[in-house]
Write a protein that holds these residues in place. Structure first.
Motif, PDB file in Angstrom:
ATOM      1  N   GLU A 218       0.754  -1.130   0.077  1.00 43.83           N
ATOM      2  CA  GLU A 218      -0.067  -0.179  -0.050  1.00 43.83           C
ATOM      3  C   GLU A 218       0.899   1.244   0.141  1.00 43.83           C
ATOM      4  OE1 GLU A 218      -2.516  -0.155   3.383  1.00 43.83           O
ATOM      5  OE2 GLU A 218      -3.201  -2.281   2.986  1.00 43.83           O
ATOM      6  N   VAL A 219       2.241   1.176   0.342  1.00 43.62           N
ATOM      7  CA  VAL A 219       3.043   2.453   0.611  1.00 43.62           C
ATOM      8  C   VAL A 219       4.105   2.481  -0.867  1.00 43.62           C
ATOM      9  CG1 VAL A 219       2.724   2.509   2.949  1.00 43.62           C
ATOM     10  CG2 VAL A 219       4.568   1.013   1.852  1.00 43.62           C
ATOM     11  N   PRO A 220       4.227   3.737  -1.263  1.00 44.15           N
ATOM     12  CA  PRO A 220       5.417   3.905  -2.308  1.00 44.15           C
ATOM     13  C   PRO A 220       6.763   3.640  -1.950  1.00 44.15           C
ATOM     14  CG  PRO A 220       4.635   5.900  -1.240  1.00 44.15           C
ATOM     15  CD  PRO A 220       3.883   4.988  -0.407  1.00 44.15           C
ATOM     16  N   VAL A 221       6.990   3.099  -0.803  1.00 42.21           N
ATOM     17  CA  VAL A 221       8.650   2.862  -0.370  1.00 42.21           C
ATOM     18  C   VAL A 221       8.484   1.330   0.368  1.00 42.21           C
ATOM     19  CG1 VAL A 221       8.114   3.813   2.021  1.00 42.21           C
ATOM     20  CG2 VAL A 221      10.328   3.726   0.994  1.00 42.21           C
ATOM     21  N   ARG A 222       9.458   0.596  -0.300  1.00 40.90           N
ATOM     22  CA  ARG A 222       9.655  -0.885   0.093  1.00 40.90           C
ATOM     23  C   ARG A 222      11.019  -0.785   1.122  1.00 40.90           C
ATOM     24  NH1 ARG A 222       5.616  -3.579   0.196  1.00 40.90           N
ATOM     25  NH2 ARG A 222       6.803  -5.496  -0.095  1.00 40.90           N
ATOM     26  N   LEU A 223      11.026  -1.745   2.106  1.00 41.84           N
ATOM     27  CA  LEU A 223      12.119  -1.883   3.034  1.00 41.84           C
ATOM     28  C   LEU A 223      12.960  -3.248   2.711  1.00 41.84           C
ATOM     29  CD1 LEU A 223      13.075  -1.414   5.728  1.00 41.84           C
ATOM     30  CD2 LEU A 223      11.651  -2.948   6.656  1.00 41.84           C
ATOM     31  N   ARG A 224      14.332  -2.914   2.676  1.00 44.91           N
ATOM     32  CA  ARG A 224      15.248  -3.985   2.253  1.00 44.91           C
ATOM     33  C   ARG A 224      16.320  -4.043   3.353  1.00 44.91           C
ATOM     34  NH1 ARG A 224      15.916  -6.842  -2.249  1.00 44.91           N
ATOM     35  NH2 ARG A 224      17.901  -7.990  -2.321  1.00 44.91           N
ATOM     36  N   THR A 225      16.498  -5.170   3.821  1.00 48.95           N
ATOM     37  CA  THR A 225      17.406  -5.356   4.834  1.00 48.95           C
ATOM     38  C   THR A 225      18.737  -6.144   4.629  1.00 48.95           C
ATOM     39  OG1 THR A 225      16.210  -6.980   5.903  1.00 48.95           O
ATOM     40  CG2 THR A 225      15.846  -4.686   6.887  1.00 48.95           C
ATOM     41  N   ALA A 226      19.706  -5.834   5.122  1.00 52.72           N
ATOM     42  CA  ALA A 226      20.836  -6.732   5.078  1.00 52.72           C
ATOM     43  C   ALA A 226      21.803  -6.828   6.486  1.00 52.72           C
ATOM     44  CB  ALA A 226      21.994  -6.049   4.310  1.00 52.72           C
ATOM     45  N   LEU A 227      22.342  -8.137   6.408  1.00 53.95           N
ATOM     46  CA  LEU A 227      23.172  -8.516   7.448  1.00 53.95           C
ATOM     47  C   LEU A 227      24.563  -8.296   7.021  1.00 53.95           C
ATOM     48  CD1 LEU A 227      24.034  -9.695  10.468  1.00 53.95           C
ATOM     49  CD2 LEU A 227      23.887 -11.946   9.326  1.00 53.95           C
ATOM     50  N   VAL A 228      25.396  -7.520   7.723  1.00 58.42           N
ATOM     51  CA  VAL A 228      26.948  -7.212   7.094  1.00 58.42           C
ATOM     52  C   VAL A 228      27.776  -7.577   8.256  1.00 58.42           C
ATOM     53  CG1 VAL A 228      28.560  -5.678   6.071  1.00 58.42           C
ATOM     54  CG2 VAL A 228      25.957  -5.448   5.463  1.00 58.42           C
ATOM     55  N   THR A 229      28.406  -8.544   8.295  1.00 58.39           N
ATOM     56  CA  THR A 229      29.085  -9.193   9.352  1.00 58.39           C
ATOM     57  C   THR A 229      30.461  -9.675   8.894  1.00 58.39           C
ATOM     58  OG1 THR A 229      29.057 -10.869  11.353  1.00 58.39           O
ATOM     59  CG2 THR A 229      27.857 -11.586   9.032  1.00 58.39           C
ATOM     60  N   ALA A 230      31.708  -9.733  10.152  1.00 56.20           N
ATOM     61  CA  ALA A 230      32.727 -10.067   9.822  1.00 56.20           C
ATOM     62  C   ALA A 230      32.909 -11.712   9.920  1.00 56.20           C
ATOM     63  CB  ALA A 230      33.722  -9.606  11.113  1.00 56.20           C
ATOM     64  N   ARG A 231      31.515 -12.434  10.535  1.00 56.86           N
ATOM     65  CA  ARG A 231      31.737 -13.712  10.297  1.00 56.86           C
ATOM     66  C   ARG A 231      31.949 -14.290   9.131  1.00 56.86           C
ATOM     67  NH1 ARG A 231      28.151 -16.666  14.279  1.00 56.86           N
ATOM     68  NH2 ARG A 231      27.676 -15.324  16.144  1.00 56.86           N
ATOM     69  N   SER A 232      32.376 -15.594   8.983  1.00 55.24           N
ATOM     70  CA  SER A 232      32.596 -16.244   7.761  1.00 55.24           C
ATOM     71  C   SER A 232      31.963 -17.706   8.125  1.00 55.24           C
ATOM     72  CB  SER A 232      33.882 -16.156   7.031  1.00 55.24           C
ATOM     73  OG  SER A 232      34.840 -16.616   8.200  1.00 55.24           O
ATOM     74  N   ALA A 233      32.073 -18.483   7.165  1.00 56.86           N
ATOM     75  CA  ALA A 233      31.784 -20.210   7.358  1.00 56.86           C
ATOM     76  C   ALA A 233      32.935 -20.495   7.943  1.00 56.86           C
ATOM     77  CB  ALA A 233      31.839 -20.663   5.884  1.00 56.86           C
ATOM     78  N   PRO A 234      32.506 -21.556   8.973  1.00 54.66           N
ATOM     79  CA  PRO A 234      31.164 -22.108   9.467  1.00 54.66           C
ATOM     80  C   PRO A 234      30.464 -21.391  10.378  1.00 54.66           C
ATOM     81  CG  PRO A 234      33.016 -23.080  10.860  1.00 54.66           C
ATOM     82  CD  PRO A 234      33.668 -22.067   9.898  1.00 54.66           C
ATOM     83  N   ALA A 235      30.850 -20.206  10.832  1.00 53.80           N
ATOM     84  CA  ALA A 235      30.239 -19.382  11.752  1.00 53.80           C
ATOM     85  C   ALA A 235      28.822 -18.673  11.349  1.00 53.80           C
ATOM     86  CB  ALA A 235      31.001 -18.324  12.340  1.00 53.80           C
TER      87      ALA A 235
END
Length: 302
Positions: A218-235
């Motif tokens: 219903e609104v003219p703006v959408r929400l987009r989220t991101a996780l930006v972390t220093a973790r790497s596999a397997p963590a």
């Protein structure tokens, strides 16, 4: 019917986070509040320039449609009430519908977060941010010099979060700080199926998720989220499984294993990025609006 904050995303924000009052603040720091008040009053009819958090606030308020008030933005400031006049005038000059404010003239404003039931507090004052976090509210110290890129995506809100000590507790970060990377990776691999305890910004992520779900298309703006972390596999697995346990979807996840976050944030172009470590914040502030979450073991001596 009386106005209520029930079922609303509530953002409390300081004057310097919303507007560019850096010149006025230098007067405050080198003189006293009387000179500052006089300067603000002299400029009452001169709209202040947009501050770091202005584009984010403007986009969030777009979720409010006729008959649907989903987002409430409240000024929560150490400014005096007279200086608050210019804040409201500046908002009105750009049709920013902010109607409520608390001005404390130098006193700690964080105690009003309880009454506001705030999901986020943005301020340039590190003491106020630390006090808000200690009281259990998502809060971040805004970098006034942050790059502003929000105008690039007028129909989308992009918010990026660090993981440990921001979305999640600093439980795993403590292991890393004490015993190093190998111990951290082993700790997380052994606990991959066990959700991480929540960090200070889980309530904000939940509120954003709920806001998007209620608003639908219903609104003219959408929400987009991101996780930006220093973790790497397997963590990485424990982080993703934690979000799954919370029943919260994120759009992007970047497991960078120590790579500079700024380069990746330049591509994501967030309206705001939240991190607990100053080195990541300093890198991010060169490319996007940034907030320092002064929590966790990395900030014990901050």
């Amino acid at each position: 019917m009386a106005f209520t904050l029930d079922d609303k995303l509530v953002v409390a924000i300081s004057s310097r986070a919303l507007f560019d009052f850096e010149e006025e603040n230098r007067v405050f720091e080198t003189s006293d509040d009387r000179d500052y008040m006089r300067m603000q009053l002299d400029r009452i009819d001169t709209p202040a320039k947009a501050g770091v958090a202005f584009p984010l606030v403007k986009k969030l308020l777009a979720f409010n449609r006729e008959g649907e008030h989903r987002v409430e933005v409240v000024m929560l400031s150490r400014n005096d009430p007279v200086s608050g006049l210019r804040v409201f005038r500046s908002a009105q000059s750009v049709n920013l519908p902010i109607e409520r404010g608390v001005f404390t003239r130098g006193r700690e404003p964080f105690r009003y977060l309880h009454a506001l039931r705030a999901h986020l507090f943005l301020s340039v004052n590190s003491d106020d941010v630390r006090a808000a976090l200690n009281a259990g509210f998502p809060a971040a110290r805004v970098y006034p010099e942050s790059s502003k890129v929000a105008e690039l995506h007028p129909n989308e809100i992009r918010i990026a979060f660090d993981g440990d000590a921001v979305l999640f507790s600093d439980e795993a970060e403590q292991v890393f700080q004490r015993n190093g990377l190998d111990a951290f990776q082993l700790h997380e691999r052994e606990r991959a199926a066990h959700p991480l305890p929540p960090g200070p910004f889980k309530p904000l992520l939940q509120a954003l998720h709920r806001l998007q779900s209620l608003a639908g298309n219903e609104v003219p703006v959408r929400l987009r989220t991101a996780l930006v972390t220093a973790r790497s596999a397997p963590a990485h697995e424990r982080a993703i499984r934690t979000l799954m346990d919370w029943q919260i979807d994120i759009d992007e996840a970047m497991f960078l294993g120590g790579l500079d976050k700024g380069a990746f944030l330049r591509e994501f172009e967030p309206d705001f990025f939240f991190d607990d470590q100053t080195r990541h914040c300093e890198s991010a502030a060169r490319v996007s609006p940034t907030g320092h979450v002064i929590s966790g073991i990395a900030n014990h001596d901050a």
